[in-house]
Design an enzyme around this catalytic site. Structure first.
Site, PDB file in Angstrom:
ATOM      1  N   HIS A   1    -102.718  57.097  32.446  1.00  0.00           N
ATOM      2  CA  HIS A   1    -103.532  55.911  32.701  1.00  0.00           C
ATOM      3  C   HIS A   1    -103.818  55.209  31.372  1.00  0.00           C
ATOM      4  O   HIS A   1    -104.199  55.859  30.397  1.00  0.00           O
ATOM      5  CB  HIS A   1    -104.846  56.317  33.368  1.00  0.00           C
ATOM      6  CG  HIS A   1    -105.662  55.176  33.876  1.00  0.00           C
ATOM      7  ND1 HIS A   1    -106.319  54.300  33.041  1.00  0.00           N
ATOM      8  CD2 HIS A   1    -105.922  54.758  35.147  1.00  0.00           C
ATOM      9  CE1 HIS A   1    -106.955  53.397  33.769  1.00  0.00           C
ATOM     10  NE2 HIS A   1    -106.734  53.644  35.051  1.00  0.00           N
TER      11      HIS A   1
ATOM     12  N   CYS B   1    -102.181  50.425  35.395  1.00  0.00           N
ATOM     13  CA  CYS B   1    -103.505  49.965  35.807  1.00  0.00           C
ATOM     14  C   CYS B   1    -103.669  48.531  35.329  1.00  0.00           C
ATOM     15  O   CYS B   1    -103.940  48.287  34.147  1.00  0.00           O
ATOM     16  CB  CYS B   1    -104.613  50.849  35.251  1.00  0.00           C
ATOM     17  SG  CYS B   1    -106.252  50.263  35.748  1.00  0.00           S
TER      18      CYS B   1
ATOM     19  N   HIS C   1    -102.350  50.757  39.903  1.00  0.00           N
ATOM     20  CA  HIS C   1    -103.713  50.338  40.228  1.00  0.00           C
ATOM     21  C   HIS C   1    -103.721  48.809  40.216  1.00  0.00           C
ATOM     22  O   HIS C   1    -103.507  48.202  39.153  1.00  0.00           O
ATOM     23  CB  HIS C   1    -104.716  50.842  39.184  1.00  0.00           C
ATOM     24  CG  HIS C   1    -104.941  52.316  39.212  1.00  0.00           C
ATOM     25  ND1 HIS C   1    -105.829  52.943  38.353  1.00  0.00           N
ATOM     26  CD2 HIS C   1    -104.434  53.296  39.983  1.00  0.00           C
ATOM     27  CE1 HIS C   1    -105.830  54.246  38.601  1.00  0.00           C
ATOM     28  NE2 HIS C   1    -104.988  54.485  39.589  1.00  0.00           N
TER      29      HIS C   1
ATOM     30  N   ASP D   1    -108.124  50.323  43.329  1.00  0.00           N
ATOM     31  CA  ASP D   1    -108.972  50.769  42.226  1.00  0.00           C
ATOM     32  C   ASP D   1    -110.408  50.346  42.487  1.00  0.00           C
ATOM     33  O   ASP D   1    -110.932  50.560  43.556  1.00  0.00           O
ATOM     34  CB  ASP D   1    -108.426  50.258  40.896  1.00  0.00           C
ATOM     35  CG  ASP D   1    -108.873  51.103  39.707  1.00  0.00           C
ATOM     36  OD1 ASP D   1    -109.454  52.171  39.917  1.00  0.00           O
ATOM     37  OD2 ASP D   1    -108.615  50.705  38.562  1.00  0.00           O
ATOM     38  N   HIS D   2    -111.072  49.732  41.517  1.00  0.00           N
ATOM     39  CA  HIS D   2    -112.485  49.378  41.673  1.00  0.00           C
ATOM     40  C   HIS D   2    -112.638  48.168  42.601  1.00  0.00           C
ATOM     41  O   HIS D   2    -111.703  47.416  42.824  1.00  0.00           O
ATOM     42  CB  HIS D   2    -113.105  49.045  40.311  1.00  0.00           C
ATOM     43  CG  HIS D   2    -112.956  50.130  39.304  1.00  0.00           C
ATOM     44  ND1 HIS D   2    -112.978  49.906  37.946  1.00  0.00           N
ATOM     45  CD2 HIS D   2    -112.766  51.468  39.444  1.00  0.00           C
ATOM     46  CE1 HIS D   2    -112.812  51.048  37.300  1.00  0.00           C
ATOM     47  NE2 HIS D   2    -112.684  52.007  38.195  1.00  0.00           N
TER      48      HIS D   2
ATOM     49  N   TYR E   1    -116.801  52.255  43.020  1.00  0.00           N
ATOM     50  CA  TYR E   1    -116.084  52.791  44.177  1.00  0.00           C
ATOM     51  C   TYR E   1    -116.860  52.562  45.477  1.00  0.00           C
ATOM     52  O   TYR E   1    -117.082  53.471  46.261  1.00  0.00           O
ATOM     53  CB  TYR E   1    -115.766  54.274  43.952  1.00  0.00           C
ATOM     54  CG  TYR E   1    -114.739  54.458  42.870  1.00  0.00           C
ATOM     55  CD1 TYR E   1    -113.393  54.267  43.143  1.00  0.00           C
ATOM     56  CD2 TYR E   1    -115.103  54.787  41.560  1.00  0.00           C
ATOM     57  CE1 TYR E   1    -112.435  54.405  42.156  1.00  0.00           C
ATOM     58  CE2 TYR E   1    -114.152  54.927  40.575  1.00  0.00           C
ATOM     59  CZ  TYR E   1    -112.819  54.739  40.869  1.00  0.00           C
ATOM     60  OH  TYR E   1    -111.868  54.862  39.892  1.00  0.00           O
TER      61      TYR E   1
END
Length: 406
Positions: free
Chosen positions: A247, A285, A312, A355-356, A372
């Site tokens: 990551h 990501c 991501h 992801d977020h 999350y």
């Protein structure tokens, strides 16, 4: 791409039954109850895998099988911990799980200063403020060398960060200091198998102890430690067909005097060539990459799509002063629509998670882990599923929405 979701195990407030209804195909999770540095047994892996499959989904990606600090700074028990890691890889492979998302970030997994920064629509997002983080570094951690580092960082982005820190200091209280520690150290780190956990009585002292482990560790040394680790695990990956996908550093620039080694094109190119094995790859990501003004997410995706094993899809907006926030999944710097085209052309079977997500009305009182939320991520998943359906039609790829009659 395979639509996946990061799920924090059987105690997660978001249930697998909820995820099945919103089109999730694969689960991204870990054995969060196993202490750092211990082997993931086949029995524990099997139990969680079966539980996931009982809801009609599969365990697609491990995020994360933690790389403990002693491997990162080359401690005396590094080789022992690498053997533990290899045994966990073998056990995962035996249960049919072959993709591992990990990171090589010292001490902090990811960093934000505000976990509920307001958006114009009334929702909130994660936010990174340079002066707030510098205040944490200088006045809470009291790190030697902080002034020089933040002076140099300020010059690189055209602002006097130290002067802003002094102005901020006038407004800070013990309660605000505590909240900043919670945001940076506990609430972003404590819900995963990491160095900190909720309820730690002396997180600042523990933080200082961890920083001390890296005294004298340069970027070149950290790179060498990563190369050593990857070289050691690649024979096991070859044997078991395990895909290691690192990551990117979040944020993608040095903080706390610690080197960062997965921040940009040059870094990605380095680690892929340092251990040139197809099982050594990247977690692309888009959020972490787009948080750095020096990165062009689309160009990096084009360059490294064939060595990307996990995606991501999220995006960041960088303000004029350099601070950044997580953006809409259809906005920000990442250009997720174009990223979807790139990855669908290269490998339409790649696992992807949004992801977020933002925190929306109905999320905030449920106590979800920072970044999350359920409703915010569900909204993002809906956006991305629409993007993928459109892109797949452009490319002539069959798209099906799970859970419905066609």
């Amino acid at each position: 791409m395979e639509r996946t979701w990061r799920w924090f195990g059987k105690n997660d407030k978001i249930t697998l039954a909820m995820l099945k209804q919103i089109g999730v195909e694969g689960i991204v999770t870990a054995l969060h109850d196993v202490p750092l540095g211990e082997v993931w047994t086949r029995e524990k892996i099997h139990d969680l895998k079966n539980y996931i499959e009982s809801f009609g989904m599969k365990w697609s990606v491990v995020e994360s099988l933690p790389v403990v600090e002693t491997i990162k700074y080359a401690g005396p028990d590094r080789d022992q911990q690498i053997e533990v890691y290899k045994e966990s890889l073998r056990n995962l492979s035996a249960e049919g799980i072959h993709t591992i998302c990990y990171n090589f970030m010292p001490v902090l997994d990811w960093a934000r200063t505000d976990l509920s920064h307001p958006n114009p629509n009334g929702s909130t997002n994660l936010y990174f403020s340079f002066p707030e983080f510098a205040y944490f570094d200088k006045y809470i951690i009291k790190r030697e060398g902080a002034d020089k580092d933040w002076e140099n960082m300020g010059k690189s982005i055209g602002r006097d960060i130290l002067a802003e820190v002094e102005e901020l200091k006038k407004t800070m209280t013990a309660e605000k200091d505590h909240a900043l520690v919670e945001n940076i150290v506990i609430k972003t780190q404590g819900f995963v198998s990491g160095n900190f956990k909720e309820g730690d009585e002396h997180p600042v002292e523990l933080f200082r102890q961890l920083l001390d482990l890296y005294k004298g560790i340069t970027k070149e040394q950290l790179r060498e430690n990563m190369r050593y680790f990857l070289s050691a695990v690649m024979p096991t990956c070859d044997e078991c067909d395990m895909y290691m996908c690192v990551h990117p550093d979040d944020p993608p620039f040095p903080i706390l005097g610690l080197p960062r080694i997965v921040t940009c094109d040059e870094d990605i190119n380095w680690f892929l060539k340092a251990v040139d094995n197809p099982h050594n790859g990247l977690t692309f990501c888009a959020g972490s990459i787009s948080a750095g003004a020096h990165n062009n997410p689309v160009e990096l995706a084009k360059k490294y799509a064939d060595r990307t094993w996990f995606v991501h899809l999220r995006s960041c907006h960088i303000f004029a002063n350099g601070d950044f926030t997580e953006a809409s999944h259809l906005g920000g710097r990442a250009d997720i629509i174009e990223l979807a085209r790139i990855f669908e052309k290269t490998n339409p079977n790649l696992p992807m998670r949004v992801d977020h997500g933002m925190t929306m009305l109905g999320d905030e009182e449920r106590g979800y882990n920072a970044g999350y939320s359920f409703l915010g991520r569900m909204f993002a998943m809906g956006q991305i599923q629409g993007v993928l359906a459109t892109v797949d039609r452009e490319l002539g790829i069959e798209y099906k929405q799970p859970g419905f009659f066609d």
